[in-house]
Design a protein around this motif. Structure first.
Motif, short mmCIF file in Angstrom:
data_model
loop_
_atom_site.label_atom_id
_atom_site.label_comp_id
_atom_site.label_asym_id
_atom_site.label_seq_id
_atom_site.Cartn_x
_atom_site.Cartn_y
_atom_site.Cartn_z
N ALA A 97 0.83 -1.21 0.00
CA ALA A 97 0.00 0.00 0.00
C ALA A 97 0.86 1.25 0.00
O ALA A 97 0.57 2.24 -0.70
CB ALA A 97 -0.93 -0.01 1.21
N ALA A 98 1.94 1.25 0.78
CA ALA A 98 2.82 2.42 0.85
C ALA A 98 3.51 2.68 -0.48
O ALA A 98 3.63 3.83 -0.93
CB ALA A 98 3.86 2.22 1.96
N ILE A 99 3.97 1.61 -1.14
CA ILE A 99 4.60 1.78 -2.45
C ILE A 99 3.60 2.40 -3.44
O ILE A 99 3.94 3.32 -4.19
CB ILE A 99 5.10 0.42 -2.98
N ALA A 100 2.37 1.90 -3.43
CA ALA A 100 1.35 2.43 -4.33
C ALA A 100 1.10 3.91 -4.05
O ALA A 100 0.92 4.71 -4.97
CB ALA A 100 0.06 1.64 -4.18
N ARG A 101 1.08 4.29 -2.78
CA ARG A 101 0.84 5.68 -2.42
C ARG A 101 1.98 6.58 -2.89
O ARG A 101 1.76 7.69 -3.37
CB ARG A 101 0.66 5.79 -0.90
N ILE A 102 3.20 6.09 -2.75
CA ILE A 102 4.36 6.85 -3.22
C ILE A 102 4.30 7.04 -4.73
O ILE A 102 4.54 8.14 -5.25
CB ILE A 102 5.66 6.13 -2.81
N ALA A 120 5.17 -0.18 10.43
CA ALA A 120 4.59 -1.50 10.13
C ALA A 120 5.07 -2.54 11.13
O ALA A 120 6.26 -2.57 11.48
CB ALA A 120 4.96 -1.92 8.71
N PRO A 121 4.19 -3.42 11.59
CA PRO A 121 4.59 -4.50 12.50
C PRO A 121 5.62 -5.42 11.84
O PRO A 121 5.67 -5.53 10.60
CB PRO A 121 3.28 -5.25 12.76
N GLN A 128 0.66 12.78 1.50
CA GLN A 128 0.58 11.36 1.17
C GLN A 128 1.94 10.68 1.29
O GLN A 128 2.04 9.54 1.76
CB GLN A 128 0.03 11.19 -0.25
N LEU A 129 2.98 11.37 0.88
CA LEU A 129 4.32 10.81 1.00
C LEU A 129 4.73 10.66 2.46
O LEU A 129 5.32 9.65 2.85
CB LEU A 129 5.32 11.71 0.26
N GLU A 130 4.38 11.65 3.25
CA GLU A 130 4.66 11.61 4.69
C GLU A 130 3.96 10.41 5.33
O GLU A 130 4.55 9.68 6.14
CB GLU A 130 4.16 12.91 5.31
N GLN A 131 2.71 10.21 4.95
CA GLN A 131 1.94 9.10 5.52
C GLN A 131 2.46 7.75 5.05
O GLN A 131 2.45 6.77 5.81
CB GLN A 131 0.46 9.27 5.17
N ALA A 132 2.92 7.69 3.82
CA ALA A 132 3.48 6.44 3.31
C ALA A 132 4.74 6.07 4.09
O ALA A 132 4.95 4.90 4.44
CB ALA A 132 3.80 6.57 1.82
N TRP A 181 12.59 2.71 -0.41
CA TRP A 181 11.32 3.38 -0.72
C TRP A 181 11.11 4.61 0.16
O TRP A 181 10.60 5.63 -0.30
CB TRP A 181 10.15 2.40 -0.57
N VAL A 182 11.54 4.53 1.41
CA VAL A 182 11.45 5.70 2.30
C VAL A 182 12.33 6.82 1.76
O VAL A 182 11.91 7.99 1.70
CB VAL A 182 11.86 5.32 3.74
#
Length: 522
Positions: free
Chosen positions: A122-127, A186-187, A175-179, A207-208
């Motif tokens: 999900a984070a990759i998609a958001r980025i 993430a656990p 959105q980038l901040e949230q990703a 990715w970060v």
């Protein structure tokens, strides 16, 4: 139905099932597909590959024409829009459609992965949504954003409203901040990303870094807008403390390009050779301009030999001879001019990865942010980043495609020595040496960035020119622009939107006068 809506409804059905037929039986109603039925890993690789196609071919081509890198040769007629800037609503409209297609894929991944607890996917998609929406805003300004993916919703929106470009930019940063926060929080039990990540191979730290660097690009792009100065500085302060820092290696898409029809590097396939090895039809239709070639030659820049051949015939035999955009009688695209070097820095090979962001760009962004006081470190740190940006450009241009790594085309060992010599040969050159007087720090940075992006990520050079007015490359001799620099400032909205979403379309848009909100420097 609105063109975006048509596109995205179809794409919602295709992308949810691509590569995973067992998740959508042919007898099921496709409109009943829900996020828990989607397999993000089956969509991600193709989505990233499409982004590479758009960025590395479509936008790189457009940017190369507008930013002074390319001119038409005498081998072909046409290229009227590129020579005159008399754009129509059909010019480059494929970029609009393919990017919204691609965005729908990422939106599907984001929603499905979030519902399934796949936080990294999900984070990759958001980025990547942020990456693609910035591409759209930078060429069009206001675009459908908040309602862009509602065509297949329970209450469909088939004529999406246009959001303000400035508002979209602010949300992209968020959105980038949230990703990043999602990745870092993430656990430990979160399912990893595997080979479907054809950019970083599942390395979430990278990715970060990419997200942080995208945010830096977004913030600097709007940093000359006076009313946004406080906002930009506040966001930069947050970015200073962001985890993992910025990109230090080239961010590239590598889905496994091969010398097979439909699987070659898109730039190579378009401008050099078919999978059968025959010359691409458009190989000799464009060439480097005399302006860009002179920037290397006149500054004793060894990169020129990695990018272009010497002319071997005609009046300019033995020299680096470029073309002039708009020349009514240009030389043919033959050995009479300096064509791109085979297996060099631009035409690397059929299996070369496609850059989404060069390490050089990351360093130059950091140098600018530090030299202008947005990030800490001051002049000394800005100088280090500046020199690292030049070094990274040499490394990129000298690094071969995988298939050339064991051949004579692998000159990567020469990259750093040639970079060192370049600096040593230009200690008094204000466009090369950080300490030499005669050019502002910003001009130095953007100039070197321009050399690094030549025909690779050219759209960023075009964006930087509109943002900073550097460097002062010449417009086409046949320009129809009334502006002092004789250049355009944007693309026109596509005919598909003119025909199907006219009620929401911004009016009175001109490619010469309707600037993107961050374009405030002439």
């Amino acid at each position: 139905m609105n063109s975006i809506a048509k596109l995205l409804v179809a794409l919602a059905l295709v992308s949810l099932t691509t590569g995973c037929e067992s998740f959508l039986d042919v007898n099921d109603n496709p409109n009943s597909v829900t996020p828990d039925q989607v397999v993000p890993s089956a969509v991600l690789a193709q989505a990233l590959k499409v982004t590479g196609d758009t960025y590395g071919l479509t936008l790189n081509t457009y940017g190369s024409w507008t930013a002074g890198y390319w001119g038409k040769t005498g081998t072909v007629n046409g290229y009227n829009e590129e020579r005159t800037y008399t754009y129509s609503s059909t010019y480059q409209q494929g970029f609009w459609g393919s990017t919204y297609d691609n965005l729908k894929d990422y939106d599907n991944i984001d929603k499905a992965a979030s519902a399934q607890g796949l936080l990294y996917h999900a984070a990759i998609a958001r980025i990547m949504k942020a990456f693609n929406f910035q591409l759209l805003v930078d060429q069009y300004g206001d675009v459908p954003y908040s309602q862009a993916f509602q065509a297949d919703a329970a209450t469909p929106i088939i004529s999406p409203q246009y959001d303000k470009a400035e508002d979209i930019y602010k949300d992209l940063s968020l959105q980038l901040e949230q990703a990043v926060a999602s990745i870092k929080g993430a656990p430990s039990t979160t399912q990893g990303v595997g080979s479907e990540d054809v950019v970083f191979g599942g390395n979430m730290t990278n990715w970060v870094k990419f997200a942080n660097t995208l945010k830096l690009r977004i913030l600097l792009r709007q940093s000359f807008v006076t009313s946004l100065d406080g906002y930009v500085r506040a966001e930069m302060t947050k970015l200073q403390a962001a985890p993992d820092g910025f990109v230090t290696t080239d961010v590239q898409v590598q889905p496994g390009y091969a010398q097979t029809t439909g699987k070659q590097n898109p730039f190579w396939n378009q401008y050099r050779a078919t999978a059968a090895g025959t010359g691409a039809s458009s190989r000799n239709w464009q060439a480097g301009t005399q302006y860009i070639i002179d920037q290397y030659v006149n500054n004793k820049d060894p990169r020129v030999a990695q990018l272009y051949y010497l002319a071997t015939d005609g009046d300019f035999k033995g020299t680096y001879k470029g073309v002039v955009l708009g020349d009514p009688n240009p030389l043919p695209g033959s050995t009479q001019i300096s064509r791109w070097k085979d297996y060099g820095g631009i035409l690397k090979g059929y299996d070369a990865p496609v850059p989404l962001m060069l390490a050089a760009e990351s360093y130059f962004l950091q140098s600018e942010a530090k030299s202008r006081g947005y990030l800490t470190g001051g002049d000394a740190a800005a100088k280090t980043d500046f020199n690292n940006g030049i070094r990274a450009s040499f490394v990129y241009y000298y690094t071969p495609a995988p298939s050339q790594s064991t051949t004579a085309n692998n000159v990567s060992a020469n990259a750093v020595p040639d970079y060192t010599k370049y600096l040593a040969d230009n200690t008094a050159n204000p466009l090369v040496s950080w300490d030499a007087t005669g050019a502002s720090k910003l001009e130095k940075i953007i100039y070197q960035k321009y050399l690094a992006m030549n025909s690779v990520t050219a759209i960023e050079a075009w964006n930087d020119y509109r943002r900073t007015a550097f460097p002062k490359f010449p417009a086409s001799l046949q320009s129809s622009s009334p502006r002092a620099d004789k250049l355009p400032v944007r693309l026109l909205y596509p005919q598909t939107e003119v025909s199907t979403n006219a009620s929401n379309l911004p009016g009175n848009v001109s490619q010469f006068t309707t600037k993107i909100f961050w374009d405030v420097t002439d």
